[in-house]
Design an enzyme around this catalytic site. Structure first.
Site, PDB file in Angstrom:
ATOM      1  N   LYS A   1       0.831  -1.205   0.000  1.00  0.00           N
ATOM      2  CA  LYS A   1       0.000   0.000   0.000  1.00  0.00           C
ATOM      3  C   LYS A   1       0.868   1.257   0.000  1.00  0.00           C
ATOM      4  CE  LYS A   1      -3.947  -2.216   2.230  1.00  0.00           C
ATOM      5  NZ  LYS A   1      -4.753  -2.325   3.467  1.00  0.00           N
TER       6      LYS A   1
ATOM      7  N   ALA B   1      -0.861   0.977   5.866  1.00  0.00           N
ATOM      8  CA  ALA B   1      -1.070   0.120   7.033  1.00  0.00           C
ATOM      9  C   ALA B   1      -2.083  -0.963   6.708  1.00  0.00           C
ATOM     10  CB  ALA B   1      -1.541   0.946   8.226  1.00  0.00           C
ATOM     11  N   ASP B   2      -1.994  -2.063   7.463  1.00  0.00           N
ATOM     12  CA  ASP B   2      -2.953  -3.151   7.266  1.00  0.00           C
ATOM     13  C   ASP B   2      -3.158  -3.877   8.587  1.00  0.00           C
ATOM     14  OD1 ASP B   2      -4.487  -4.552   5.043  1.00  0.00           O
ATOM     15  OD2 ASP B   2      -3.551  -6.246   6.064  1.00  0.00           O
ATOM     16  N   THR B   3      -4.402  -4.257   8.842  1.00  0.00           N
ATOM     17  CA  THR B   3      -4.753  -4.966  10.076  1.00  0.00           C
ATOM     18  C   THR B   3      -5.346  -6.325   9.730  1.00  0.00           C
ATOM     19  OG1 THR B   3      -5.169  -2.886  11.245  1.00  0.00           O
ATOM     20  CG2 THR B   3      -6.140  -4.883  12.181  1.00  0.00           C
TER      21      THR B   3
END
Length: 203
Positions: A62, A83-85
């Protein structure tokens, strides 16, 4: 002309915008969906990929996609944050629910159980990219079918990994949390501040 130092946020998440504001960092949101390269970020785990590795790869992709957008639009070359969760239960990745039925199944699986929440953050500027990973352990209370149904009626589950948002009504499901509350929301403040200091921000 003097321009204040700021970053680009490669995310549409309202929670991440709120958390960045807590840090006092000036930012602009990059609408990546308007960039052809956005399709390079396919949010599907690779065979055998672990949940932490998946979160880190997504954050990096990203941020890299955001940097391509900076290049393409010829805007000021501020750092890009991605960011990634990812929610993990028994080694399985629980992504964003496809529909209400999928969300109901996820919450039923999480009921009364321990699960992990991994949030990865990546910051890219020119040829440099730095990243961090926050992992939190959460134990949910036992959730009755009625409790789950009432929660789904709120619509809070839509677009959220694991079908819940801790900052909303699902906060009442959490018996115990070990780790970063802001990380579970989608942006670990401590790790993000450390990354931004590397890029010269006074956070």
């Amino acid at each position: 002309m003097l321009v204040d130092k700021r970053i680009y946020l490669a995310s549409q998440s309202p929670r991440r915008r709120e958390l960045l504001k807590q840090l006092g960092v000036a930012f602009d949101v990059l609408p990546l969906r308007a960039v052809a390269g956005r399709m390079d970020v396919v949010e599907i785990p690779q065979p055998g990929e672990t949940a932490p590795d998946f979160a880190q790869r997504m954050a990096i992709e990203k941020a890299a996609c955001g940097w391509r957008a900076v290049d393409a639009r010829h805007v000021l070359r501020f750092p890009v944050l991605g960011a990634d969760t990812v929610v993990e239960l028994d080694g399985a990745i629980l992504g964003k629910p496809a529909d209400r039925s999928d969300a109901e199944a996820m919450l039923s699986r999480l009921s009364g159980r321990l699960h992990l929440v991994h949030t990865a953050v990546a910051v890219k500027q020119e040829g440099r990219i730095e990243q961090c990973l926050s992992t939190s352990v959460i134990r949910f209370a036992e959730l009755s079918p009625l409790t789950i149904a009432r929660y789904l009626d709120t619509g809070e589950h839509i677009g959220k990994a694991g079908a819940y948002g801790i900052q909303g009504r699902a906060g009442a499901f959490v018996e115990h949390l070990e780790g970063s509350y802001s990380g579970v929301m989608g942006l670990p403040l401590y790790g993000t501040a450390v990354l931004l200091r590397v890029f010269g921000f006074a956070v």
